[in-house]
Design an enzyme around this catalytic site. Sequence first.
Site, short mmCIF file in Angstrom:
data_model
loop_
_atom_site.label_atom_id
_atom_site.label_comp_id
_atom_site.label_asym_id
_atom_site.label_seq_id
_atom_site.Cartn_x
_atom_site.Cartn_y
_atom_site.Cartn_z
N GLY A 122 15.07 16.37 50.89
CA GLY A 122 13.92 15.87 50.12
C GLY A 122 13.50 14.49 50.59
O GLY A 122 14.34 13.62 50.79
N ARG A 138 14.15 21.31 55.28
CA ARG A 138 15.45 21.91 55.01
C ARG A 138 15.65 22.94 56.11
O ARG A 138 14.76 23.74 56.40
CB ARG A 138 15.46 22.55 53.62
CG ARG A 138 15.28 21.47 52.54
CD ARG A 138 15.94 21.80 51.23
NE ARG A 138 16.22 20.58 50.47
CZ ARG A 138 15.33 19.97 49.66
NH1 ARG A 138 14.13 20.47 49.49
NH2 ARG A 138 15.68 18.88 49.01
N ASP A 172 23.09 14.12 50.09
CA ASP A 172 24.45 14.57 50.40
C ASP A 172 24.46 15.85 51.23
O ASP A 172 25.35 16.05 52.05
CB ASP A 172 25.32 14.69 49.14
CG ASP A 172 24.73 15.62 48.11
OD1 ASP A 172 23.56 16.03 48.26
OD2 ASP A 172 25.45 15.96 47.16
N THR A 232 17.38 9.40 48.91
CA THR A 232 17.04 10.46 47.95
C THR A 232 16.59 9.81 46.66
O THR A 232 17.13 8.76 46.28
CB THR A 232 18.24 11.41 47.68
OG1 THR A 232 17.99 12.10 46.45
CG2 THR A 232 19.56 10.68 47.52
N ASP A 280 17.21 10.94 43.86
CA ASP A 280 18.12 11.35 42.77
C ASP A 280 19.23 10.34 42.48
O ASP A 280 19.86 10.41 41.43
CB ASP A 280 18.77 12.71 43.11
CG ASP A 280 17.73 13.77 43.38
OD1 ASP A 280 16.63 13.67 42.80
OD2 ASP A 280 17.99 14.69 44.19
N ASP A 285 22.13 10.28 43.57
CA ASP A 285 23.34 11.05 43.23
C ASP A 285 24.40 10.98 44.32
O ASP A 285 25.22 11.90 44.45
CB ASP A 285 22.95 12.52 42.95
CG ASP A 285 22.25 13.16 44.14
OD1 ASP A 285 21.87 12.43 45.08
OD2 ASP A 285 22.05 14.38 44.12
N ARG A 335 17.67 16.80 40.47
CA ARG A 335 18.53 17.87 41.00
C ARG A 335 19.63 18.21 40.00
O ARG A 335 19.34 18.82 39.00
CB ARG A 335 19.10 17.47 42.35
CG ARG A 335 18.83 18.53 43.36
CD ARG A 335 19.13 18.09 44.73
NE ARG A 335 19.11 19.23 45.64
CZ ARG A 335 19.52 19.15 46.87
NH1 ARG A 335 20.01 18.04 47.35
NH2 ARG A 335 19.46 20.20 47.64
P1 ADP Z 1 19.58 16.59 50.73
O1 ADP Z 1 19.98 16.02 52.03
O2 ADP Z 1 18.37 15.90 50.16
O3 ADP Z 1 20.75 16.67 49.76
P2 ADP Z 1 19.74 19.49 51.19
O4 ADP Z 1 20.94 19.70 50.34
O5 ADP Z 1 18.63 20.48 51.06
O6 ADP Z 1 19.04 18.07 50.96
O7 ADP Z 1 20.22 19.46 52.70
C1 ADP Z 1 19.30 19.16 53.74
C2 ADP Z 1 19.70 19.85 54.99
O8 ADP Z 1 20.99 19.42 55.42
C3 ADP Z 1 19.83 21.36 54.89
O9 ADP Z 1 18.61 22.03 54.93
C4 ADP Z 1 20.66 21.65 56.13
O10 ADP Z 1 19.86 21.55 57.27
C5 ADP Z 1 21.63 20.47 56.12
N1 ADP Z 1 22.88 20.85 55.44
C6 ADP Z 1 23.12 20.84 54.12
N2 ADP Z 1 24.38 21.28 53.85
C7 ADP Z 1 24.95 21.58 55.04
C8 ADP Z 1 26.22 22.09 55.47
N3 ADP Z 1 27.19 22.38 54.59
N4 ADP Z 1 26.40 22.27 56.78
C9 ADP Z 1 25.45 21.99 57.68
N5 ADP Z 1 24.23 21.51 57.35
C10 ADP Z 1 23.97 21.30 56.07
#
Ligand code: ADP
Length: 341
Positions: free
Chosen positions: A15, A76, A107, A130, A132, A134, A176
């Site tokens: 995000g 994402r 995260d 982010t 959030d 968080d 979230r």
């Molecule tokens: P944020 O970084 O805001 O928490 P997301 O949880 O959607 O957002 O994660 C963003 C991107 O990070 C995902 O679309 C993916 O490309 C990568 N990602 C998230 N979790 C994993 C994971 N366990 N292993 C590899 N890449 C990951």
Amino acid sequence: MSSQKPVLAVLTSGGDSPGMNAAIRSCTLAALQSGYKVIGFTHGYYGILQNKYIELHEHVVRDIIHCGGTILKSARCPEFKEDESQQQAAKNLEELNVKALIVIGGDGSFNGLIQLSRYYKGQVIGLPGTIDNDIDGTDYTIGFATAVETAIEAVDKIRDTADAFERIFIVEVMGRHSGFLALNVGIASGAEQIITFENFINPGKELKKIAEHISLCKKQRGMSSYLIVAAENLWPGGVYRLAEDLGNYANIKCTPCVLGYIQRGGNPLAKDRILATKLGVGAIRAIDNGKTMLMIAECNRDIKEVSLAIAVGHTKTVNKDLLQAQESVLDIAALAKQQVL
Ligand code: ADP
């Protein structure tokens, strides 16, 4: 890429949050000063997988500190969770001679970085970006302050209509799975109820509590505005369902309102621009010192280096003082008992 200089890469993932551009700018300027060639992968981890990047020169980042969103775009990229993608990304980074990679995100994005580091041997650093807030290990994340302010502005406007029509509004804010936004926005906008993860028992008990409080307020002050701020992803079926549930439970009429994506956009506040600048500079300092697998954070106004594993491995909890403050100012029943009202 043929280059004498070591290459440093930056990307934004997950995000978007206000202040990501300020972070791109500070990483770039500090890295250029340290003698790196700087590139920015576009669209999160897709940029590495598809070899899509732009060169970040001083003139590219000169005028972006005040802009919301991210000039590198975000995305994402679910396929990045697969081993083959991480291996491919490591190969692409090595072919481009990328010595260090900075990921600005939440995260999830940090998890991606940890997985990537199993195959990629360059330095990896995360910057918490982010709305959030968080991420454990940092007091604030880049974008949180601006998102709180944006949501408060919106809730203040809703309060005007709620007041004019003596109506109950339920406003859903983002966050979230964390209550930082809801709690901060609820407190700062003087909401009569805040429904958030930290104080949620179960829908039945919550309905009873809200209905009793609304009825008590009506008794104390007659018809008046009444605001409920609710965290997203909490009430089963969302705030439209909560409005229906309150209608069915106690014949209470509420107007639901989802603030949605306005909370992610907008020009970053000074606080986010300054935080992003300090964290970006901290990232290059860590890289210059040969460090890796770190999140650059701010704790008690100091810039700190926190292990990425800690940042993703722990749940950050809302400060208890905030919850207590909220409960104290809203305890109209207690005030009434002491005949203050
Ligand atoms: P944020 O970084 O805001 O928490 P997301 O949880 O959607 O957002 O994660 C963003 C991107 O990070 C995902 O679309 C993916 O490309 C990568 N990602 C998230 N979790 C994993 C994971 N366990 N292993 C590899 N890449 C990951």
